[in-house]
Design a protein around this motif. Structure first.
Motif, PDB file in Angstrom:
ATOM      1  N   LEU A   1      -3.866  -1.271  51.308  1.00  0.00           N
ATOM      2  CA  LEU A   1      -2.773  -2.059  50.751  1.00  0.00           C
ATOM      3  C   LEU A   1      -1.712  -2.256  51.823  1.00  0.00           C
ATOM      4  O   LEU A   1      -1.489  -1.383  52.661  1.00  0.00           O
ATOM      5  N   ASP A   2      -1.060  -3.374  51.782  1.00  0.00           N
ATOM      6  CA  ASP A   2      -0.005  -3.637  52.753  1.00  0.00           C
ATOM      7  C   ASP A   2       1.175  -2.712  52.477  1.00  0.00           C
ATOM      8  O   ASP A   2       1.737  -2.740  51.382  1.00  0.00           O
ATOM      9  N   PRO A   3       1.542  -1.902  53.479  1.00  0.00           N
ATOM     10  CA  PRO A   3       2.611  -0.911  53.259  1.00  0.00           C
ATOM     11  C   PRO A   3       3.929  -1.552  52.849  1.00  0.00           C
ATOM     12  O   PRO A   3       4.659  -0.990  52.030  1.00  0.00           O
ATOM     13  N   ARG A   4       4.204  -2.718  53.380  1.00  0.00           N
ATOM     14  CA  ARG A   4       5.504  -3.333  53.096  1.00  0.00           C
ATOM     15  C   ARG A   4       5.538  -3.901  51.694  1.00  0.00           C
ATOM     16  O   ARG A   4       6.513  -3.719  50.951  1.00  0.00           O
ATOM     17  N   ASN A   5       4.451  -4.559  51.298  1.00  0.00           N
ATOM     18  CA  ASN A   5       4.426  -5.111  49.945  1.00  0.00           C
ATOM     19  C   ASN A   5       4.368  -4.000  48.898  1.00  0.00           C
ATOM     20  O   ASN A   5       4.987  -4.108  47.835  1.00  0.00           O
ATOM     21  N   PHE A   6       3.635  -2.937  49.231  1.00  0.00           N
ATOM     22  CA  PHE A   6       3.571  -1.823  48.284  1.00  0.00           C
ATOM     23  C   PHE A   6       4.944  -1.173  48.127  1.00  0.00           C
ATOM     24  O   PHE A   6       5.370  -0.855  47.017  1.00  0.00           O
ATOM     25  N   HIS A   7       5.611  -1.017  49.235  1.00  0.00           N
ATOM     26  CA  HIS A   7       6.953  -0.431  49.208  1.00  0.00           C
ATOM     27  C   HIS A   7       7.878  -1.273  48.342  1.00  0.00           C
ATOM     28  O   HIS A   7       8.634  -0.745  47.510  1.00  0.00           O
ATOM     29  N   ARG A   8       7.769  -2.565  48.514  1.00  0.00           N
ATOM     30  CA  ARG A   8       8.627  -3.464  47.736  1.00  0.00           C
ATOM     31  C   ARG A   8       8.356  -3.318  46.241  1.00  0.00           C
ATOM     32  O   ARG A   8       9.291  -3.184  45.442  1.00  0.00           O
ATOM     33  N   LYS A   9       7.091  -3.310  45.882  1.00  0.00           N
ATOM     34  CA  LYS A   9       6.750  -3.226  44.459  1.00  0.00           C
ATOM     35  C   LYS A   9       7.136  -1.855  43.879  1.00  0.00           C
ATOM     36  O   LYS A   9       7.709  -1.777  42.783  1.00  0.00           O
ATOM     37  N   ALA A  10       6.827  -0.797  44.615  1.00  0.00           N
ATOM     38  CA  ALA A  10       7.089   0.550  44.098  1.00  0.00           C
ATOM     39  C   ALA A  10       8.587   0.781  43.914  1.00  0.00           C
ATOM     40  O   ALA A  10       9.035   1.287  42.883  1.00  0.00           O
ATOM     41  N   THR A  11       9.354   0.408  44.908  1.00  0.00           N
ATOM     42  CA  THR A  11      10.795   0.663  44.806  1.00  0.00           C
ATOM     43  C   THR A  11      11.498  -0.400  43.971  1.00  0.00           C
ATOM     44  O   THR A  11      12.588  -0.150  43.465  1.00  0.00           O
ATOM     45  N   GLY A  12      10.867  -1.540  43.827  1.00  0.00           N
ATOM     46  CA  GLY A  12      11.539  -2.620  43.114  1.00  0.00           C
ATOM     47  C   GLY A  12      11.268  -2.662  41.622  1.00  0.00           C
ATOM     48  O   GLY A  12      11.877  -3.453  40.913  1.00  0.00           O
ATOM     49  N   THR A  13      10.350  -1.833  41.146  1.00  0.00           N
ATOM     50  CA  THR A  13      10.040  -1.829  39.712  1.00  0.00           C
ATOM     51  C   THR A  13      11.018  -0.922  38.971  1.00  0.00           C
ATOM     52  O   THR A  13      11.033   0.283  39.204  1.00  0.00           O
ATOM     53  N   PRO A  14      11.813  -1.494  38.084  1.00  0.00           N
ATOM     54  CA  PRO A  14      12.800  -0.682  37.375  1.00  0.00           C
ATOM     55  C   PRO A  14      12.111   0.369  36.504  1.00  0.00           C
ATOM     56  O   PRO A  14      11.094   0.093  35.877  1.00  0.00           O
ATOM     57  N   GLY A  15      12.650   1.571  36.515  1.00  0.00           N
ATOM     58  CA  GLY A  15      12.114   2.616  35.652  1.00  0.00           C
ATOM     59  C   GLY A  15      10.893   3.323  36.194  1.00  0.00           C
ATOM     60  O   GLY A  15      10.272   4.118  35.498  1.00  0.00           O
ATOM     61  N   PHE A  16      10.525   3.034  37.426  1.00  0.00           N
ATOM     62  CA  PHE A  16       9.346   3.676  37.998  1.00  0.00           C
ATOM     63  C   PHE A  16       9.740   4.879  38.851  1.00  0.00           C
ATOM     64  O   PHE A  16       9.480   6.020  38.488  1.00  0.00           O
ATOM     65  N   LEU A  17      10.401   4.628  39.950  1.00  0.00           N
ATOM     66  CA  LEU A  17      10.744   5.714  40.872  1.00  0.00           C
ATOM     67  C   LEU A  17      12.251   5.916  40.978  1.00  0.00           C
ATOM     68  O   LEU A  17      13.039   5.009  40.705  1.00  0.00           O
ATOM     69  N   GLU A  18      12.578   7.107  41.417  1.00  0.00           N
ATOM     70  CA  GLU A  18      13.970   7.519  41.527  1.00  0.00           C
ATOM     71  C   GLU A  18      14.120   8.151  42.900  1.00  0.00           C
ATOM     72  O   GLU A  18      13.351   9.070  43.245  1.00  0.00           O
ATOM     73  N   ASP A  19      15.065   7.709  43.666  1.00  0.00           N
ATOM     74  CA  ASP A  19      15.295   8.273  44.994  1.00  0.00           C
ATOM     75  C   ASP A  19      15.937   9.646  44.851  1.00  0.00           C
ATOM     76  O   ASP A  19      16.928   9.799  44.144  1.00  0.00           O
ATOM     77  N   THR A  20      15.336  10.645  45.495  1.00  0.00           N
ATOM     78  CA  THR A  20      15.924  11.986  45.395  1.00  0.00           C
ATOM     79  C   THR A  20      17.084  12.146  46.360  1.00  0.00           C
ATOM     80  O   THR A  20      17.834  13.119  46.289  1.00  0.00           O
ATOM     81  N   GLY A  21      17.186  11.213  47.317  1.00  0.00           N
ATOM     82  CA  GLY A  21      18.226  11.347  48.338  1.00  0.00           C
ATOM     83  C   GLY A  21      17.753  12.167  49.522  1.00  0.00           C
ATOM     84  O   GLY A  21      18.359  12.150  50.581  1.00  0.00           O
ATOM     85  N   ARG A  22      16.652  12.874  49.357  1.00  0.00           N
ATOM     86  CA  ARG A  22      16.166  13.702  50.454  1.00  0.00           C
ATOM     87  C   ARG A  22      15.090  12.960  51.240  1.00  0.00           C
ATOM     88  O   ARG A  22      14.560  11.950  50.780  1.00  0.00           O
ATOM     89  N   MET A  23      14.816  13.493  52.420  1.00  0.00           N
ATOM     90  CA  MET A  23      13.875  12.842  53.325  1.00  0.00           C
ATOM     91  C   MET A  23      12.818  13.844  53.788  1.00  0.00           C
ATOM     92  O   MET A  23      13.048  15.052  53.772  1.00  0.00           O
ATOM     93  N   THR A  24      11.690  13.333  54.225  1.00  0.00           N
ATOM     94  CA  THR A  24      10.703  14.208  54.859  1.00  0.00           C
ATOM     95  C   THR A  24      11.187  14.560  56.256  1.00  0.00           C
ATOM     96  O   THR A  24      11.967  13.824  56.867  1.00  0.00           O
ATOM     97  N   THR A  25      10.717  15.688  56.778  1.00  0.00           N
ATOM     98  CA  THR A  25      11.006  16.050  58.164  1.00  0.00           C
ATOM     99  C   THR A  25       9.744  16.620  58.777  1.00  0.00           C
ATOM    100  O   THR A  25       8.894  17.156  58.080  1.00  0.00           O
ATOM    101  N   GLY A  26       9.652  16.477  60.078  1.00  0.00           N
ATOM    102  CA  GLY A  26       8.538  17.116  60.773  1.00  0.00           C
ATOM    103  C   GLY A  26       7.309  16.251  60.950  1.00  0.00           C
ATOM    104  O   GLY A  26       6.545  16.458  61.880  1.00  0.00           O
ATOM    105  N   ASP A  27       7.118  15.288  60.109  1.00  0.00           N
ATOM    106  CA  ASP A  27       5.947  14.432  60.257  1.00  0.00           C
ATOM    107  C   ASP A  27       6.151  13.455  61.409  1.00  0.00           C
ATOM    108  O   ASP A  27       7.258  13.227  61.859  1.00  0.00           O
ATOM    109  N   ALA A  28       5.064  12.883  61.856  1.00  0.00           N
ATOM    110  CA  ALA A  28       5.160  11.868  62.893  1.00  0.00           C
ATOM    111  C   ALA A  28       5.844  10.633  62.329  1.00  0.00           C
ATOM    112  O   ALA A  28       5.768  10.358  61.130  1.00  0.00           O
TER     113      ALA A  28
END
Lengths: 253, 253
Positions: free
Chosen positions: B192-219
């Motif tokens: 799946l296209d990462p950019r389009n998936f990101h748009r759909k996942a974050t743009g769908t109301p009531g689906f995801l909630e930003d925790t405010g935290r970030m990953t660390t250590g990964d590439a």
DNA sequence: ATATTTATCGTCATATTGACAATAAATCGG
DNA sequence: CCGATTTATTGTCAATATGACGATAAATAT
């Protein structure tokens, strides 16, 4: 009563495997006069004597689930063969659904054009079509957990219409777009814009096929008669892959 | 062996109601290292001794289906509680699935983050995760009709990801969009296209909630951590209404 | 410090939807 | 027979969503 049970039968589990009576119940839905209806029988025996219930009965030894569901339907309505689309809905129990003991029931969903039901004599369970709304209202009360099963069936039916061609299972072989729309409206309980529905129904490749024939005699302009396209027809029990892609979604409440 | 059966038990049907052994089977799916895997046990007894099979076992008297499925999962893996989303898939049989006789099985589907399975001693059935592709390839062969059940489970899982938030059931409580996308890619078997998936996942109301935290250590650039939004979380066993509306459809083959 | 990797934001053409105007072709009511 | 009414069908147009992909951001890897 005493029954002999073959003993060497404990495949994977250690405690004594229980045996359960297994029934099939059928939630048969149809649309007549723009109203969604469900087939119910009047119980003649306890428990819930006199109460309405889903048609159903015991699975016999050596019988498959779909076979049993079809057989029960025939027994209780006199209909020959399966008159529409029959699929498994889900299983309920075995705990706490029958006051007489544990019974597992495998509910099925039938989507069919209106078909006549045998008018049974007074000593047989009388089957008839009832508006679904009267059950949801509480105007009619169902036996056992049959209302819960009905609710699940309705949700399944609503969702099926979104992405599958099964709305047509409520219609005969040939139908107009307006008839199909009436099915959607009755099942979803919403009005749909005739023009947009027409566009989606006729514009989805592999969904409908124009028969070339038209309705006559009805009020208003004659309508074209369609049938399901080959791709949308399916051997009974097949996957019913998403013909409506993108789906035709219910309006957002 | 002789068993007494309560006699007054013939609700609606005339022929003698049969009783069937009822089992639950669990198709437990997870995604690890971008690969979809299924939990299988190695059978220690006939029939199909030595063959891989879905974890499962008999439903006990007084037990509910979901309870039995959870119990079997615990017994065969040692996992405490239900580690993800468990739902009923469908029932199979009772005819012709077990060489020893009619057995009805109610298959369940578990979508869960990878969880460790008990490494059983040699006298217990060993459970482990296997790539689903190896089963579909024919590289691994399953007992009974378990491959058919697995195929049905896969179709169910694929379809669930389209309109429900259950992709997140494969992730932990908090996850990145890329992790969620990896789930979709593994289950659907497509990129799946990462950019389009990101748009759909974050743009769908009531689906995801930003925790405010970030990953660390990964590439690479750190990713934001999300959790399921309240609307998408659901009491176990609830309807899981269409949060993704319009749905996120699999690419058209 | 620079290359590489991954995440995220943005752009743009195309496809789909939702709201609704307009026309077509029948029946209905006198 | 004729206009009113009913229903079907074809369009139009703005708003939304998708698919393909460019560009930037912020880490790690060398």
């Amino acid at each position: 009563m005493t029954i002999n049970i073959y003993d060497g039968f404990m495949p994977e589990s250690h405690p004594a495997p229980a045996r359960f009576p297994v029934t099939v119940d059928v939630v048969a839905l149809t649309v007549t006069d723009d109203v969604l209806k469900v087939l119910l029988i009047t119980r003649l025996i306890e428990p819930f004597r006199g109460r309405l219930a889903l048609p159903g009965g015991f699975v016999l030894a050596g019988e498959d689930l779909a076979t049993a569901a079809g057989r029960e339907l025939t027994e209780e309505t006199g209909v020959v063969g399966v008159p529409g689309h029959l699929e498994q809905l889900g299983s309920y129990g075995p705990k706490g659904r029958d006051p007489r003991g544990d019974v597992l029931t495998v509910a099925h969903l039938l989507l069919a054009p209106n078909f006549p039901v045998l008018s049974a004599g007074s000593d047989a369970e009388h089957a008839a079509w009832y508006p679904v709304s009267q059950v949801l209202d509480g105007e009619l009360q169902l036996a056992f957990d049959h209302e819960r099963i009905l609710v699940d069936a309705l949700e399944r039916a609503k969702s099926k219409l979104e992405y599958s061609p099964l709305g047509a299972a409520f219609c005969g072989d040939e139908f107009t777009i307006a008839q199909l729309r009436a099915v959607y409206e009755a099942v979803w309980g919403t009005r749909l814009d005739p023009r947009n529905f027409h566009r989606k129904a006729t514009g989805t490749p592999g969904f409908l096929e124009d028969t070339g024939r038209m309705t006559t005699g009805d009020a208003g302009r004659p309508a074209a008669l369609f049938r399901l396209a080959e791709a949308a027809r399916q051997a009974a029990g097949q996957p019913v892959r998403a013909v409506l892609n993108p789906p035709l979604m219910r309006p957002r409440a």
